[in-house]
Motif scaffolding. Sequence first.
Motif, mmCIF file in Angstrom:
data_model
loop_
_atom_site.group_PDB
_atom_site.id
_atom_site.type_symbol
_atom_site.label_atom_id
_atom_site.label_comp_id
_atom_site.label_asym_id
_atom_site.label_seq_id
_atom_site.Cartn_x
_atom_site.Cartn_y
_atom_site.Cartn_z
ATOM 1 N N ASN A 1 -5.987 -10.494 -11.705
ATOM 2 C CA ASN A 1 -6.007 -9.995 -13.085
ATOM 3 C C ASN A 1 -5.191 -10.871 -14.020
ATOM 4 N N ALA A 2 -5.303 -10.561 -15.325
ATOM 5 C CA ALA A 2 -4.707 -11.369 -16.389
ATOM 6 C C ALA A 2 -3.905 -10.442 -17.306
ATOM 7 N N THR A 3 -2.591 -10.426 -17.108
ATOM 8 C CA THR A 3 -1.759 -9.543 -17.945
ATOM 9 C C THR A 3 -1.813 -9.972 -19.413
ATOM 10 N N LYS A 4 -2.017 -11.279 -19.644
ATOM 11 C CA LYS A 4 -2.089 -11.748 -21.035
ATOM 12 C C LYS A 4 -3.289 -11.168 -21.779
ATOM 13 N N SER A 5 -4.278 -10.636 -21.069
ATOM 14 C CA SER A 5 -5.418 -10.021 -21.759
ATOM 15 C C SER A 5 -4.993 -8.751 -22.486
ATOM 16 N N ILE B 1 -2.817 -12.755 1.152
ATOM 17 C CA ILE B 1 -2.532 -12.422 -0.261
ATOM 18 C C ILE B 1 -3.583 -11.425 -0.751
ATOM 19 N N ASP B 2 -3.117 -10.252 -1.177
ATOM 20 C CA ASP B 2 -4.029 -9.188 -1.625
ATOM 21 C C ASP B 2 -4.250 -9.206 -3.136
ATOM 22 N N TYR B 3 -3.321 -9.860 -3.844
ATOM 23 C CA TYR B 3 -3.379 -9.773 -5.318
ATOM 24 C C TYR B 3 -2.809 -11.047 -5.925
ATOM 25 N N VAL B 4 -3.498 -11.565 -6.920
ATOM 26 C CA VAL B 4 -2.995 -12.716 -7.685
ATOM 27 C C VAL B 4 -2.855 -12.291 -9.144
ATOM 28 N N ASN B 5 -1.616 -12.313 -9.633
ATOM 29 C CA ASN B 5 -1.405 -12.122 -11.072
ATOM 30 C C ASN B 5 -1.455 -13.525 -11.671
ATOM 31 N N ALA B 6 -2.573 -13.817 -12.327
ATOM 32 C CA ALA B 6 -2.845 -15.194 -12.749
ATOM 33 C C ALA B 6 -2.100 -15.560 -14.030
ATOM 34 N N HIS B 7 -1.993 -16.864 -14.277
ATOM 35 C CA HIS B 7 -1.412 -17.319 -15.551
ATOM 36 C C HIS B 7 -2.370 -16.940 -16.681
ATOM 37 N N ALA B 8 -3.656 -17.278 -16.499
ATOM 38 C CA ALA B 8 -4.754 -16.723 -17.305
ATOM 39 C C ALA B 8 -4.454 -16.571 -18.790
ATOM 40 N N ILE C 1 -1.609 -3.555 -1.715
ATOM 41 C CA ILE C 1 -1.010 -4.889 -1.898
ATOM 42 C C ILE C 1 0.162 -5.029 -0.931
ATOM 43 N N ARG C 2 -0.052 -5.840 0.086
ATOM 44 C CA ARG C 2 1.072 -6.156 0.992
ATOM 45 C C ARG C 2 1.784 -7.397 0.498
ATOM 46 N N ALA C 3 1.006 -8.338 -0.081
ATOM 47 C CA ALA C 3 1.601 -9.566 -0.613
ATOM 48 C C ALA C 3 0.841 -9.998 -1.857
ATOM 49 N N ALA C 4 1.579 -10.567 -2.810
ATOM 50 C CA ALA C 4 0.966 -10.967 -4.076
ATOM 51 C C ALA C 4 1.526 -12.318 -4.521
ATOM 52 N N LEU C 5 0.722 -13.012 -5.310
ATOM 53 C CA LEU C 5 1.137 -14.308 -5.850
ATOM 54 C C LEU C 5 1.148 -14.243 -7.366
ATOM 55 N N LYS C 6 2.185 -14.803 -7.952
ATOM 56 C CA LYS C 6 2.244 -14.918 -9.423
ATOM 57 C C LYS C 6 2.347 -16.404 -9.779
ATOM 58 N N ASN C 7 1.406 -16.896 -10.567
ATOM 59 C CA ASN C 7 1.426 -18.300 -11.002
ATOM 60 C C ASN C 7 1.756 -18.406 -12.479
ATOM 61 N N SER C 8 2.466 -19.484 -12.840
ATOM 62 C CA SER C 8 2.644 -19.812 -14.262
ATOM 63 C C SER C 8 2.519 -21.320 -14.435
ATOM 64 N N PHE C 9 1.880 -21.719 -15.541
ATOM 65 C CA PHE C 9 1.740 -23.142 -15.854
ATOM 66 C C PHE C 9 2.228 -23.348 -17.293
ATOM 67 N N GLY C 10 3.154 -24.269 -17.476
ATOM 68 C CA GLY C 10 3.722 -24.442 -18.818
ATOM 69 C C GLY C 10 3.375 -25.769 -19.465
ATOM 70 N N ILE D 1 7.461 -11.234 -17.645
ATOM 71 C CA ILE D 1 6.695 -10.001 -17.872
ATOM 72 C C ILE D 1 5.669 -9.834 -16.748
ATOM 73 N N GLU D 2 5.038 -10.938 -16.370
ATOM 74 C CA GLU D 2 4.009 -10.859 -15.318
ATOM 75 C C GLU D 2 4.633 -10.666 -13.930
ATOM 76 N N ALA D 3 5.832 -11.176 -13.729
ATOM 77 C CA ALA D 3 6.551 -10.891 -12.471
ATOM 78 C C ALA D 3 6.887 -9.396 -12.415
ATOM 79 N N ALA D 4 7.215 -8.825 -13.574
ATOM 80 C CA ALA D 4 7.473 -7.382 -13.642
ATOM 81 C C ALA D 4 6.197 -6.612 -13.289
#
Lengths: 441, 84
Positions: A365-369, A333-340, A419-428, A381-384
């Motif tokens: 990184n934190a797109t919500k920032s 995993i090269d990149y994590v788009n965090a819930h953050a 980025i060959r592979a990335a992870l996107k997490n969400s916590f609700g 939005i973060e998956a985008a």
Amino acid sequence: MSPHRIFITGIGVAAPTAIGTDPFWRACLDGIAAVAPIPAHWFNYHPPSSTLWAPLPDFDYRQYNVNRIERMQIDTATVLGLCACKQALDDAGLITEQKDEKKNTFAVEGIDPARCGVFFGTGMAGIAGFALNQAFHCFSPIKERLGDGSSADSLLRMPARFNPFAVSQIMPNATAASIGIKYSITGPNTTFANACAAGTVAVGNGFRAIRAGRCSMAITGGTEYLGDEFGGVFRGFDIAKTLVRDCVEPEKANRPFDAKRSGFLFAEGGAAVLILESQEHAERRGVKPAAEITAFAESFDAHSLMALDPEAGPIKTMVRSALDEAGLTPDRIDYVNAHATGTQLNDEVEARLIDEIFGKKPAVNATKSLVGHTIGASGAIEAAVTSLSIRDQAVHACKNLETPVRDLNFVTASGPQEIRAALKNSFGFGGHNASLVFTRP
Amino acid sequence: MTTGTIEQRVISVVTEVLRVDPAKIMPSSRIKEELGADSLDQVSLIMSLEDEFKGSITDDEAAGLVTVGDAVNFIEKKAELQTA
């Protein structure tokens, strides 16, 4: 037979920082953030602890196949969803042709509508429309007693009438249904209400429907609109002590993963749509994918309606399960788009689990920032953003990250990133967790 | 807001909601029977007239608007009352 590969072929975004995928992505890379004082009249009802939000820019809904008659009948959450959907269809090179002028509906050329599904997430659906209709319902007799020109008029803020379309305006499935009706899509049409994880869960379910062979194409995403006339939704999050409390320097208030974070920045609303297609479907149309989705996993905390499980056991299990499905070891995993979100507990727990599973290698990184927290739209939005990061091999910086909560590879300056592979997490809220794995096609 | 006489503006709203040829809309045209408005169309039409003329129409008043001419007369009378 090997499972279908699933490509992301179209992206649409409506966010506080910009309406439109290209301007939105440019704003991300340029570090442009949305933040402004909350509407002044909200203070007439209650003095909140947080005084900032991320408002949406004005936009012309008529550009997105929504006419004035429809605008009066649907909630802003659905307008945002339709706005992102039109963009995503255009981005995927899908041509729409008017089918019924009176109903203002369209057909998508070159697809089998029965093999296309709509999978959409939302946290609170048409709550702003609900608030307005409820105001009319409750305040009408009060206004009648007070008479015209009362000093209370500015507090009542009553709409002209109780909307005859109130039920279809408010219902959680209104956006998914409106997309299905608008584009004559007759496959499965489902709504996911997993709070802040809803958008991610919706994209994941579209992925699964194609992988299982039930659909060839899926319109997936999430939408949210929380700018109710009276600021009551804002108050709900504020009283729960989830929102940014240190508002003295507005530009610096929203700071996920920073030691000085004080809560999340409430966004007025937003939406994103990702068009997913099986490899065969995308290749037949000759469309180039932005990214591929290779795994989706979920878990549930069974801990608290309002707080993340600090041990994060179910989240760790979920992330490992997503990596297994994708056939990847954590070092890939090269990149994590965090819930953050920027809340104390969330960022601490998420940073720790990233460290435990991935170490210091992946860019985080934190797109919500930049955007604030768009709740049910945030995962979409973060998956985008994750897809665009893979497409362009570039990542945006974490805004306002000065003293990181943990020693991770946080992105501090936007720029190129392999980025060959990335992870996107969400916590609700509720305890819903969701992860998606994206790869370079 | 559309410019023109109240009648022109009412016809414009009827056209927008019902998507019928404006040339076929007469003051005597019955909104339901002749212009084909179903119950949802009728509600949409009332909302659109309220939006166009920035006023409110009660359910009882709406029930009395059978023809396009009824709508024109109703709005003209309301306008007269407001300017009186």
